[in-house]
Design a protein around this motif. Structure first.
Motif, PDB file in Angstrom:
ATOM      1  N   THR A 108       0.805  -1.220  -0.003  1.00  0.00           N
ATOM      2  CA  THR A 108      -0.072  -0.106   0.122  1.00  0.00           C
ATOM      3  C   THR A 108       0.841   1.306  -0.100  1.00  0.00           C
ATOM      4  O   THR A 108       1.771   1.527   0.902  1.00  0.00           O
ATOM      5  CB  THR A 108      -1.006  -0.090   1.255  1.00  0.00           C
ATOM      6  OG1 THR A 108      -1.689  -1.118   1.233  1.00  0.00           O
ATOM      7  CG2 THR A 108      -1.720   1.302   1.274  1.00  0.00           C
ATOM      8  N   LYS A 109       0.400   2.405  -0.952  1.00  0.00           N
ATOM      9  CA  LYS A 109       1.050   3.570  -1.009  1.00  0.00           C
ATOM     10  C   LYS A 109       0.403   4.650  -1.283  1.00  0.00           C
ATOM     11  O   LYS A 109      -0.713   4.469  -2.255  1.00  0.00           O
ATOM     12  CB  LYS A 109       2.321   3.404  -1.821  1.00  0.00           C
ATOM     13  CG  LYS A 109       3.537   2.899  -1.594  1.00  0.00           C
ATOM     14  CD  LYS A 109       4.786   2.948  -2.589  1.00  0.00           C
ATOM     15  CE  LYS A 109       6.087   2.395  -2.143  1.00  0.00           C
ATOM     16  NZ  LYS A 109       6.946   2.629  -3.311  1.00  0.00           N
ATOM     17  N   ASN A 110       0.278   5.701  -0.897  1.00  0.00           N
ATOM     18  CA  ASN A 110      -0.608   6.785  -0.978  1.00  0.00           C
ATOM     19  C   ASN A 110      -2.042   6.542  -1.081  1.00  0.00           C
ATOM     20  O   ASN A 110      -2.797   6.842  -1.958  1.00  0.00           O
ATOM     21  CB  ASN A 110      -0.250   7.483  -2.405  1.00  0.00           C
ATOM     22  CG  ASN A 110       1.196   7.977  -2.086  1.00  0.00           C
ATOM     23  OD1 ASN A 110       1.799   8.399  -1.370  1.00  0.00           O
ATOM     24  ND2 ASN A 110       2.004   7.983  -3.478  1.00  0.00           N
ATOM     25  N   ASN A 111      -2.500   5.632   0.065  1.00  0.00           N
ATOM     26  CA  ASN A 111      -3.839   5.280  -0.052  1.00  0.00           C
ATOM     27  C   ASN A 111      -4.267   4.132  -1.245  1.00  0.00           C
ATOM     28  O   ASN A 111      -5.541   3.893  -1.238  1.00  0.00           O
ATOM     29  CB  ASN A 111      -4.853   6.386   0.210  1.00  0.00           C
ATOM     30  CG  ASN A 111      -4.862   6.898   1.399  1.00  0.00           C
ATOM     31  OD1 ASN A 111      -4.686   6.245   2.454  1.00  0.00           O
ATOM     32  ND2 ASN A 111      -5.145   8.134   1.520  1.00  0.00           N
ATOM     33  N   ILE A 138     -10.944   5.204  -8.888  1.00  0.00           N
ATOM     34  CA  ILE A 138      -9.702   5.321  -9.434  1.00  0.00           C
ATOM     35  C   ILE A 138      -9.688   4.458 -11.064  1.00  0.00           C
ATOM     36  O   ILE A 138      -8.872   3.912 -11.589  1.00  0.00           O
ATOM     37  CB  ILE A 138      -8.763   4.075  -8.833  1.00  0.00           C
ATOM     38  CG1 ILE A 138      -9.468   2.719  -8.542  1.00  0.00           C
ATOM     39  CG2 ILE A 138      -8.208   4.398  -7.676  1.00  0.00           C
ATOM     40  CD1 ILE A 138      -8.398   1.671  -7.907  1.00  0.00           C
ATOM     41  N   SER A 139     -11.135   4.581 -11.580  1.00  0.00           N
ATOM     42  CA  SER A 139     -11.187   4.185 -12.973  1.00  0.00           C
ATOM     43  C   SER A 139     -10.586   4.896 -14.059  1.00  0.00           C
ATOM     44  O   SER A 139     -10.058   4.061 -14.937  1.00  0.00           O
ATOM     45  CB  SER A 139     -12.851   4.387 -13.228  1.00  0.00           C
ATOM     46  OG  SER A 139     -13.061   5.881 -13.288  1.00  0.00           O
ATOM     47  N   ASN A 140     -10.108   6.203 -13.639  1.00  0.00           N
ATOM     48  CA  ASN A 140      -9.343   6.823 -14.832  1.00  0.00           C
ATOM     49  C   ASN A 140      -7.689   6.611 -14.514  1.00  0.00           C
ATOM     50  O   ASN A 140      -6.903   7.265 -15.109  1.00  0.00           O
ATOM     51  CB  ASN A 140      -9.572   8.232 -14.793  1.00  0.00           C
ATOM     52  CG  ASN A 140     -11.214   8.325 -15.449  1.00  0.00           C
ATOM     53  OD1 ASN A 140     -11.330   7.925 -16.178  1.00  0.00           O
ATOM     54  ND2 ASN A 140     -11.693   9.436 -14.820  1.00  0.00           N
ATOM     55  N   LEU A 141      -7.235   5.908 -13.331  1.00  0.00           N
ATOM     56  CA  LEU A 141      -5.996   5.950 -13.148  1.00  0.00           C
ATOM     57  C   LEU A 141      -5.255   4.776 -14.249  1.00  0.00           C
ATOM     58  O   LEU A 141      -5.633   3.875 -14.409  1.00  0.00           O
ATOM     59  CB  LEU A 141      -5.722   5.092 -11.790  1.00  0.00           C
ATOM     60  CG  LEU A 141      -4.388   5.049 -11.183  1.00  0.00           C
ATOM     61  CD1 LEU A 141      -3.806   6.422 -10.885  1.00  0.00           C
ATOM     62  CD2 LEU A 141      -4.557   4.293  -9.944  1.00  0.00           C
ATOM     63  N   GLU A 142      -4.209   5.242 -14.826  1.00  0.00           N
ATOM     64  CA  GLU A 142      -3.573   4.515 -16.002  1.00  0.00           C
ATOM     65  C   GLU A 142      -2.209   4.249 -15.583  1.00  0.00           C
ATOM     66  O   GLU A 142      -1.328   5.061 -14.825  1.00  0.00           O
ATOM     67  CB  GLU A 142      -3.474   5.459 -17.073  1.00  0.00           C
ATOM     68  CG  GLU A 142      -4.855   5.696 -17.885  1.00  0.00           C
ATOM     69  CD  GLU A 142      -4.811   6.319 -19.306  1.00  0.00           C
ATOM     70  OE1 GLU A 142      -3.748   6.715 -19.510  1.00  0.00           O
ATOM     71  OE2 GLU A 142      -6.003   6.749 -20.030  1.00  0.00           O
ATOM     72  N   THR A 143      -1.582   3.184 -15.943  1.00  0.00           N
ATOM     73  CA  THR A 143      -0.279   2.758 -15.831  1.00  0.00           C
ATOM     74  C   THR A 143       0.634   3.691 -16.508  1.00  0.00           C
ATOM     75  O   THR A 143       0.576   3.497 -18.068  1.00  0.00           O
ATOM     76  CB  THR A 143      -0.099   1.154 -16.407  1.00  0.00           C
ATOM     77  OG1 THR A 143      -1.027   0.493 -15.763  1.00  0.00           O
ATOM     78  CG2 THR A 143       1.289   0.730 -15.809  1.00  0.00           C
ATOM     79  N   PHE A 197       1.837   4.685 -11.675  1.00  0.00           N
ATOM     80  CA  PHE A 197       0.738   5.148 -11.904  1.00  0.00           C
ATOM     81  C   PHE A 197       0.854   6.665 -12.364  1.00  0.00           C
ATOM     82  O   PHE A 197       1.714   7.290 -11.920  1.00  0.00           O
ATOM     83  CB  PHE A 197      -0.414   4.731 -11.215  1.00  0.00           C
ATOM     84  CG  PHE A 197      -0.636   3.391 -10.993  1.00  0.00           C
ATOM     85  CD1 PHE A 197      -1.195   2.439 -11.697  1.00  0.00           C
ATOM     86  CD2 PHE A 197       0.384   2.580  -9.963  1.00  0.00           C
ATOM     87  CE1 PHE A 197      -1.164   1.209 -11.834  1.00  0.00           C
ATOM     88  CE2 PHE A 197       0.106   1.527  -9.811  1.00  0.00           C
ATOM     89  CZ  PHE A 197      -0.746   0.751 -10.668  1.00  0.00           C
ATOM     90  N   ASP A 198      -0.397   7.184 -12.938  1.00  0.00           N
ATOM     91  CA  ASP A 198      -0.422   8.634 -13.527  1.00  0.00           C
ATOM     92  C   ASP A 198      -1.061   9.542 -12.619  1.00  0.00           C
ATOM     93  O   ASP A 198      -1.595  10.357 -13.105  1.00  0.00           O
ATOM     94  CB  ASP A 198      -0.831   8.780 -14.928  1.00  0.00           C
ATOM     95  CG  ASP A 198      -2.277   8.332 -15.066  1.00  0.00           C
ATOM     96  OD1 ASP A 198      -2.787   7.910 -14.249  1.00  0.00           O
ATOM     97  OD2 ASP A 198      -2.879   8.723 -16.097  1.00  0.00           O
ATOM     98  N   ASP A 199      -1.262   9.027 -11.259  1.00  0.00           N
ATOM     99  CA  ASP A 199      -2.054   9.868 -10.369  1.00  0.00           C
ATOM    100  C   ASP A 199      -1.110  11.172 -10.145  1.00  0.00           C
ATOM    101  O   ASP A 199      -0.023  11.188 -10.459  1.00  0.00           O
ATOM    102  CB  ASP A 199      -2.140   9.174  -9.166  1.00  0.00           C
ATOM    103  CG  ASP A 199      -0.977   8.449  -8.299  1.00  0.00           C
ATOM    104  OD1 ASP A 199      -0.152   7.952  -9.105  1.00  0.00           O
ATOM    105  OD2 ASP A 199      -1.112   8.672  -7.185  1.00  0.00           O
ATOM    106  N   THR A 200      -1.639  12.088  -9.193  1.00  0.00           N
ATOM    107  CA  THR A 200      -0.888  13.359  -9.066  1.00  0.00           C
ATOM    108  C   THR A 200       0.409  13.287  -8.310  1.00  0.00           C
ATOM    109  O   THR A 200       1.513  13.855  -8.448  1.00  0.00           O
ATOM    110  CB  THR A 200      -1.787  14.314  -8.262  1.00  0.00           C
ATOM    111  OG1 THR A 200      -2.113  13.789  -6.894  1.00  0.00           O
ATOM    112  CG2 THR A 200      -3.086  14.695  -9.012  1.00  0.00           C
ATOM    113  N   LYS A 201       0.556  12.154  -7.429  1.00  0.00           N
ATOM    114  CA  LYS A 201       1.785  11.826  -6.588  1.00  0.00           C
ATOM    115  C   LYS A 201       2.576  10.589  -7.517  1.00  0.00           C
ATOM    116  O   LYS A 201       3.716  10.314  -7.020  1.00  0.00           O
ATOM    117  CB  LYS A 201       1.253  11.077  -5.327  1.00  0.00           C
ATOM    118  CG  LYS A 201       0.569  12.117  -4.419  1.00  0.00           C
ATOM    119  CD  LYS A 201       0.212  11.680  -3.173  1.00  0.00           C
ATOM    120  CE  LYS A 201      -0.575  12.684  -2.322  1.00  0.00           C
ATOM    121  NZ  LYS A 201      -0.722  12.092  -0.776  1.00  0.00           N
TER     122      LYS A 201
END
Length: 433
Positions: A108-111, A138-143, A197-201
């Motif tokens: 687990t990282k960043n929730n 997280i449906s739009n979270l891309e690798t 992943f391409d989230d803000t963090k």
């Protein structure tokens, strides 16, 4: 899962009442919506429309085949595997023969929680099943980045990742696939997954794992037989059958008058007449017919052990040599050459993009172009494309090329086009080791 829980689950699955009329209506409505939405969707969204059908097939399969349900029920987080099973007989054999290795490694990282559920591995590559969870959508979270390393070295080859989620969700189940350019040595089966992943963090995970199950060796058959169709010759060089896939190596005769592009319909029949088709999900091959050899992946019958198979090739795409490319001067915004194909129209959009409209008898949602060669023989590639469908069987597609440093004019070669050789061809392949 202990035996008592397993029997209880089996009984519950057997007693499921399938509302066939309602499912048929949902399938019809879903398909109608898909066709309507399809006009302006990008190519990769086409897979999304199949999910409803996959679910229906799965529910029906559970109802009709308790053995299928029992095999799948053994695997935690089996949703992505179910989708593969409905499309690939070889994967169903893998489950039936317990060739799936569970891992259940959690980080687990960043929730965001990543669980590596398990793998299917052979000498050609590895498929990794995973689950991603978060307390938010997280449906739009891309690798953004994916690498698989073995003993500290990145495995060279082709890889895929991603998932077809369009609705908001806090849980994603998917798969990562790696096909190695050379045979993987499992004498030291220590691996490491790197996912970003391409989230803000830009959350990233590094997860080591070790495989403990024995790896089944590939079976290699030298074929070296020619196939003739419409005056053209294609050589079947070899067939390699592994648990995950079978690789068919093909080569074209340099004296052919037509440039072979793609084989749209390829199937393998065993001695009982059972059909094994091309891989439909994930990577479907390596190389192209413009290279020395072209590998096409077909569903594996590794655990069936037939004595012979019959290879059937049909709907082979081809264009006359010398007419298998378009030539464009982007600097002067001028079309230098297009092949004399009916109902084919090309427009220059800007300094590195084009739009093509063409007609096909069937839906042709495949990229048209691959390599780009500039005036000095340097090679470039397209870096994005979109495919749309218009009325009356016309397909519209746009392509964006990375032409930094290219010398105009450039030749853009066809990767696929719905123009076919006449007839079909087949050959018998004895499977004697």
């Amino acid at each position: 899962m202990n035996e008592k829980d397993f029997d209880k689950l089996k009984e519950e699955l057997t007693n499921i009442v399938v509302p066939t009329e309602k499912l048929a209506s949902m399938r019809h409505n879903g398909y109608a919506k898909y066709k309507k939405r399809q006009k302006r969707n990008r190519l990769f969204f086409k897979q999304v429309a199949l999910i409803a059908v996959v679910v229906i097939i799965f529910v029906s399969s559970i109802r009709v085949s308790p053995a299928f349900a029992n095999a799948v029920a053994k695997i935690p987080g089996f949703a992505p595997l179910v989708e593969m099973l409905t499309k690939d007989k070889g994967l169903k054999d893998i489950v039936d023969n317990e060739y799936f290795e569970e891992l259940n490694i959690v980080q687990t990282k960043n929730n965001i929680t990543l669980t590596i559920l398990g793998t299917i591995a052979d000498e050609t590559g590895i498929v990794i099943f995973y689950e991603l969870e978060a307390p938010f959508n997280i449906s739009n979270l891309e690798t953004k980045e994916f690498q698989l390393s073995q003993n500290g070295e990145v495995i060279n080859g082709s890889s895929t990742s991603g998932w077809p989620y369009t609705e908001p969700t806090k849980t994603i189940q998917g798969k990562l696939e790696v096909i190695a350019t050379s045979k993987i040595d499992y004498s030291k089966p220590d691996f490491e997954i790197y996912l970003k992943f391409d989230d803000t963090k830009e959350t990233s995970f590094t997860i080591p794992f070790t495989l403990t199950k024995p790896i089944q060796p590939s079976k290699v058959y030298d074929v070296n037989k020619p196939l003739k169709i419409d005056g053209q010759t294609i050589y079947v060089q070899s067939l390699t059958i592994s648990p995950l896939r079978a690789e068919l190596k093909l080569k074209v005769n340099s004296q052919n008058t037509m440039q072979i592009l793609q084989i749209d319909h390829l199937k393998v029949l065993d001695e009982k007449g059972e059909e094994w088709g091309k891989v439909q999900d994930g990577l479907v091959g390596l190389g192209s017919f413009r290279e020395e050899t072209n590998s096409i992946f077909i569903q594996s019958n590794y655990f069936r052990k037939p004595n012979k198979i019959t290879l059937v090739l049909d709907q082979i795409e081809a264009l006359p040599k010398g007419e298998d490319y378009v030539e464009i001067d982007f600097l002067r915004q001028k079309i230098v050459k297009v092949p004399p194909i009916d109902d084919f129209d090309l427009k220059i959009l800007d300094s590195n993009s084009i739009e093509v409209t063409y007609k096909s008898k069937e839906d042709h949602h495949v990229q048209l172009f691959s390599d780009v060669i500039d005036a000095e023989g340097n090679q470039f590639y397209h870096n994005s494309f979109s495919v749309y469908e218009n009325h009356n069987r016309f397909t519209e597609s746009s392509y964006h090329f990375d032409l930094k440093g290219a010398v105009n004019p450039v030749q853009i070669y066809f990767f696929s086009y719905p123009h076919y050789l006449e007839g079909s061809t087949k050959v018998e392949i004895p499977l004697t080791e």
